[in-house]
Design a protein around this motif. Structure first.
Motif, PDB file in Angstrom:
ATOM      1  N   THR A  12       2.308  -5.816 -10.184  1.00 34.66           N
ATOM      2  CA  THR A  12       3.657  -5.318  -9.983  1.00 34.66           C
ATOM      3  C   THR A  12       4.390  -6.143  -8.940  1.00 34.66           C
ATOM      4  O   THR A  12       3.827  -6.467  -7.895  1.00 34.66           O
ATOM      5  N   VAL A  13       5.648  -6.448  -9.224  1.00 31.27           N
ATOM      6  CA  VAL A  13       6.551  -7.048  -8.242  1.00 31.27           C
ATOM      7  C   VAL A  13       7.633  -6.012  -7.963  1.00 31.27           C
ATOM      8  O   VAL A  13       8.269  -5.511  -8.892  1.00 31.27           O
ATOM      9  N   VAL A  14       7.815  -5.693  -6.693  1.00 30.18           N
ATOM     10  CA  VAL A  14       8.833  -4.743  -6.269  1.00 30.18           C
ATOM     11  C   VAL A  14       9.943  -5.532  -5.584  1.00 30.18           C
ATOM     12  O   VAL A  14       9.679  -6.280  -4.642  1.00 30.18           O
ATOM     13  N   VAL A  45       9.861  -4.086 -10.729  1.00 26.54           N
ATOM     14  CA  VAL A  45      10.411  -2.762 -10.509  1.00 26.54           C
ATOM     15  C   VAL A  45      11.299  -2.731  -9.268  1.00 26.54           C
ATOM     16  O   VAL A  45      11.231  -3.616  -8.416  1.00 26.54           O
ATOM     17  N   VAL A  46      12.101  -1.685  -9.207  1.00 29.06           N
ATOM     18  CA  VAL A  46      12.829  -1.332  -7.988  1.00 29.06           C
ATOM     19  C   VAL A  46      12.648   0.163  -7.779  1.00 29.06           C
ATOM     20  O   VAL A  46      12.484   0.920  -8.738  1.00 29.06           O
ATOM     21  N   SER A  47      12.674   0.562  -6.535  1.00 30.89           N
ATOM     22  CA  SER A  47      12.695   1.986  -6.230  1.00 30.89           C
ATOM     23  C   SER A  47      14.054   2.533  -6.651  1.00 30.89           C
ATOM     24  O   SER A  47      15.064   1.811  -6.624  1.00 30.89           O
ATOM     25  N   ALA A  48      14.108   3.789  -7.005  1.00 29.69           N
ATOM     26  CA  ALA A  48      15.373   4.417  -7.397  1.00 29.69           C
ATOM     27  C   ALA A  48      16.410   4.369  -6.280  1.00 29.69           C
ATOM     28  O   ALA A  48      17.611   4.444  -6.552  1.00 29.69           O
ATOM     29  N   SER A  69      18.837  -3.085 -16.074  1.00 34.38           N
ATOM     30  CA  SER A  69      18.299  -2.817 -17.410  1.00 34.38           C
ATOM     31  C   SER A  69      17.096  -3.702 -17.720  1.00 34.38           C
ATOM     32  O   SER A  69      16.351  -3.414 -18.647  1.00 34.38           O
ATOM     33  N   ARG A  70      16.894  -4.753 -16.961  1.00 33.93           N
ATOM     34  CA  ARG A  70      15.764  -5.654 -17.163  1.00 33.93           C
ATOM     35  C   ARG A  70      14.575  -5.299 -16.278  1.00 33.93           C
ATOM     36  O   ARG A  70      13.570  -5.988 -16.269  1.00 33.93           O
ATOM     37  N   LEU A  71      14.712  -4.229 -15.514  1.00 31.72           N
ATOM     38  CA  LEU A  71      13.667  -3.790 -14.598  1.00 31.72           C
ATOM     39  C   LEU A  71      13.222  -2.379 -14.930  1.00 31.72           C
ATOM     40  O   LEU A  71      13.890  -1.660 -15.654  1.00 31.72           O
ATOM     41  N   LYS A  72      12.146  -1.983 -14.323  1.00 36.05           N
ATOM     42  CA  LYS A  72      11.705  -0.587 -14.370  1.00 36.05           C
ATOM     43  C   LYS A  72      12.165   0.042 -13.063  1.00 36.05           C
ATOM     44  O   LYS A  72      11.886  -0.467 -11.984  1.00 36.05           O
ATOM     45  N   ILE A  73      12.912   1.131 -13.155  1.00 35.96           N
ATOM     46  CA  ILE A  73      13.344   1.842 -11.965  1.00 35.96           C
ATOM     47  C   ILE A  73      12.332   2.950 -11.709  1.00 35.96           C
ATOM     48  O   ILE A  73      12.164   3.855 -12.530  1.00 35.96           O
ATOM     49  N   ALA A 108       5.642   0.469  -3.617  1.00 37.05           N
ATOM     50  CA  ALA A 108       4.732  -0.670  -3.839  1.00 37.05           C
ATOM     51  C   ALA A 108       3.276  -0.239  -3.685  1.00 37.05           C
ATOM     52  O   ALA A 108       2.410  -0.665  -4.465  1.00 37.05           O
ATOM     53  N   LEU A 109       3.001   0.602  -2.717  1.00 39.10           N
ATOM     54  CA  LEU A 109       1.629   1.048  -2.487  1.00 39.10           C
ATOM     55  C   LEU A 109       1.099   1.907  -3.637  1.00 39.10           C
ATOM     56  O   LEU A 109      -0.109   1.979  -3.842  1.00 39.10           O
ATOM     57  N   ARG A 110       1.983   2.537  -4.406  1.00 43.89           N
ATOM     58  CA  ARG A 110       1.581   3.350  -5.565  1.00 43.89           C
ATOM     59  C   ARG A 110       1.590   2.545  -6.858  1.00 43.89           C
ATOM     60  O   ARG A 110       1.296   3.086  -7.921  1.00 43.89           O
TER      61      ARG A 110
END
Length: 138
Positions: A12-14, A45-48, A69-73, A108-110
């Motif tokens: 995962t990349v945050v 991903v990004v945090s909400a 739209s190209r990421l997972k929120i 990130a830790l999760r």
């Protein structure tokens, strides 16, 4: 010709706020990192809470939505919401200045490992995440 093996492997990349902003602004380094991560089957991903911090009223929100739209929120779940308090206490940080960073660190830790955070505040993120997450400064 054989394709060179990527330095990244599935994980995962945050993106922190500054990384999201730079990606939206087509920063070459951040764009290349995101592209390599996605090509290597990393979840990007990004945090909400990050889009809220990254929104710039001078930039059309459609542009930010396109990039999102190209990421997972990742939602701020109950588990993620309770973890920042511990992280801040352990890192001896406090106050609003660090609140969103702590939520991003908890995200990130999760996340699926290996986890990497692209962030402008690499020192603070390293304090919050310890050695469990690689922090890449942007």
């Amino acid at each position: 010709m054989a394709r060179a093996r990527s330095r990244l492997s599935a994980g995962t990349v945050v993106l922190g706020c500054e990384a999201l902003v730079r990606w939206r602004e087509a920063d070459q380094r951040v764009t290349a990192f995101v592209r390599e991560a996605q090509d290597s089957n990393f979840r990007v991903v990004v945090s909400a809470v990050t889009p809220v911090e990254a929104q710039d009223i001078r930039v059309k929100s459609d542009r930010l939505r396109w990039y999102l739209s190209r990421l997972k929120i990742e939602p701020v779940t109950e588990d993620i919401a309770s973890r920042p308090i511990e992280l801040l206490r352990d890192a001896r940080l406090q106050g609003r200045k660090y609140a969103i960073d702590a939520v991003v660190a908890a995200t990130a830790l999760r996340s699926v490992r290996p986890a990497v955070i692209l962030a402008s505040d690499a020192d603070d993120m390293s304090k919050l995440c310890g050695k469990a997450v690689q922090v890449v400064p942007v």
